[in-house]
Write a protein that holds these residues in place. Structure first.
Motif, short mmCIF file in Angstrom:
data_model
loop_
_atom_site.label_atom_id
_atom_site.label_comp_id
_atom_site.label_asym_id
_atom_site.label_seq_id
_atom_site.Cartn_x
_atom_site.Cartn_y
_atom_site.Cartn_z
N TYR A 129 8.03 36.36 0.30
CA TYR A 129 8.56 37.04 -0.89
C TYR A 129 9.82 37.83 -0.54
N ASP A 130 10.75 37.79 -1.47
CA ASP A 130 12.08 38.38 -1.28
C ASP A 130 12.06 39.83 -1.73
N THR A 131 12.41 40.74 -0.83
CA THR A 131 12.36 42.17 -1.14
C THR A 131 13.75 42.76 -1.35
N TYR A 132 14.71 41.92 -1.68
CA TYR A 132 16.08 42.39 -1.88
C TYR A 132 16.12 43.37 -3.05
N PRO A 133 16.59 44.59 -2.86
CA PRO A 133 16.44 45.63 -3.89
C PRO A 133 17.14 45.35 -5.21
N ILE A 134 18.27 44.64 -5.20
CA ILE A 134 19.04 44.55 -6.44
C ILE A 134 18.50 43.52 -7.42
N TYR A 135 17.41 42.84 -7.08
CA TYR A 135 16.81 41.95 -8.07
C TYR A 135 15.93 42.74 -9.02
N LEU A 136 16.43 43.90 -9.44
CA LEU A 136 15.74 44.73 -10.42
C LEU A 136 14.31 45.03 -10.01
N LYS A 137 14.06 45.08 -8.70
CA LYS A 137 12.75 45.40 -8.14
C LYS A 137 11.68 44.37 -8.49
N SER A 138 12.05 43.24 -9.07
CA SER A 138 11.07 42.19 -9.37
C SER A 138 11.18 41.15 -8.25
N PHE A 139 10.38 41.29 -7.24
CA PHE A 139 10.52 40.48 -6.03
C PHE A 139 10.19 39.01 -6.32
N ARG A 140 10.99 38.14 -5.77
CA ARG A 140 10.80 36.71 -5.98
C ARG A 140 9.83 36.13 -4.95
N GLN A 141 9.20 35.03 -5.34
CA GLN A 141 8.27 34.33 -4.46
C GLN A 141 7.09 35.22 -4.04
N TRP A 142 6.68 36.10 -4.92
CA TRP A 142 5.54 36.97 -4.59
C TRP A 142 4.31 36.11 -4.29
N GLY A 143 3.54 36.53 -3.27
CA GLY A 143 2.35 35.78 -2.90
C GLY A 143 2.57 34.78 -1.78
N HIS A 144 3.80 34.67 -1.32
CA HIS A 144 4.10 33.75 -0.22
C HIS A 144 4.35 34.53 1.06
N PRO A 145 4.01 33.93 2.21
CA PRO A 145 3.45 32.59 2.39
C PRO A 145 2.00 32.53 1.92
N ASP A 146 1.62 31.42 1.28
CA ASP A 146 0.25 31.28 0.78
C ASP A 146 -0.58 30.49 1.79
N ALA A 147 -1.82 30.22 1.42
CA ALA A 147 -2.75 29.57 2.35
C ALA A 147 -2.27 28.17 2.73
N ASP A 148 -1.70 27.44 1.78
CA ASP A 148 -1.20 26.09 2.09
C ASP A 148 -0.04 26.15 3.08
N GLU A 149 0.84 27.12 2.90
CA GLU A 149 1.99 27.24 3.79
C GLU A 149 1.56 27.65 5.20
#
Length: 266
Positions: A129-149
């Motif tokens: 998951y991407d924690t870059y602050p300027i994405y309005l605090k809505s982090f992308r790819q939340w939940g990754h890496p998942d079990a399959d990955e």
């Protein structure tokens, strides 16, 4: 065959993948398998392993500055002459975690490690998951890496052992091949260098009215860039990850993101 898995992890995503790769290495017969963050791996240690694995997240379309500096600080390993006049190095593998576009990170890691005498035979990548602050605090790819990955990472580790065994036995094996990624993201990866980041991105500050000097920022800083003196003080090893701002329990570490947020989120 013994293996060393060295990694850098800001939030724990890349550490999880490193541990999964190590499980695959062990399951395929590697013993021992050492799994350690790069800051705990000395510049000579990688010479002693038969198989080397390096993992990193992707920051600003490439490997973080501290990972790049660590690779460049590795003690060079002499290449070993082999069959048909070819020169062979230590079998190495790389993996990355990213929330967006990794651009040419794997190509760069291959080039840097090759300069130290390694032969990168394969790589693995997955979301973190991407924690870059300027994405309005809505982090992308939340939940990754998942079990399959993570299962795929373990399988990558098993395959790495088989490849390394063939390589060490003298079988002719080509280096990993990565297509060049150009365009806008490549240009951004060139621009996002430390002098430009230091000039463009907001500076970290401490609100002493809110700070309790709990030390959470200093303990969690992935590059040990923060010390209590007696308030949080920032050295020159900052990699612009802004983890300290995000995890401060009292919102005492602050910076002004308004310009960048408007720019990236019109």
């Amino acid at each position: 065959m013994n293996a060393l898995v060295a990694y850098f992890s800001q939030t724990g995503n890349t550490r999880q993948v490193a541990e999964a790769v190590a499980r695959g290495l062990s399951a395929e017969g590697c013993d021992p398998v050492h799994v350690r963050p790069i800051e705990k791996v000395g510049p000579d240690e990688w010479r002693g392993c038969d198989l080397f694995v390096l993992g990193t997240p992707v920051f600003y379309y490439k490997e973080p500055a501290n990972v790049r500096a660590w690779i460049r600080g590795l003690a060079p390993r002499d290449l070993v002459p082999a069959f048909a006049g070819l020169r062979r190095g230590k079998p190495a593998f790389t993996f990355i975690t990213h929330g967006g576009n990794p651009t040419n990170t794997l190509r760069r890691l291959q080039r840097f490690l090759g300069a130290k005498g390694a032969r990168v035979l394969g790589s693995f990548e997955c979301f973190g998951y991407d924690t870059y602050p300027i994405y309005l605090k809505s982090f992308r790819q939340w939940g990754h890496p998942d079990a399959d990955e993570l299962a795929a990472a373990a399988e990558f580790g098993r395959g790495a052992v088989r490849q390394a065994e063939r390589f060490l036995a003298g079988a002719p094996m080509a280096e990993a091949s990565y297509p060049f990624v150009g365009g806008r993201t490549f240009r951004l990866s060139i621009l996002c260098r430390r002098p430009i980041l230091d000039w463009t991105f907001p500076r970290l500050g401490v609100n002493r009215d809110l700070c309790t000097r709990c030390g959470a920022c200093a303990r969690r800083c992935p590059t040990e860039n923060i010390a209590l003196d007696p308030w949080p003080a920032f050295a020159d090893r900052c990699i612009r990850c802004y983890l300290c701002e995000r995890i401060c329990p009292h919102n005492a570490i602050q910076c002004d993101w308004r310009f960048m947020t408007r720019l990236m989120n019109p």
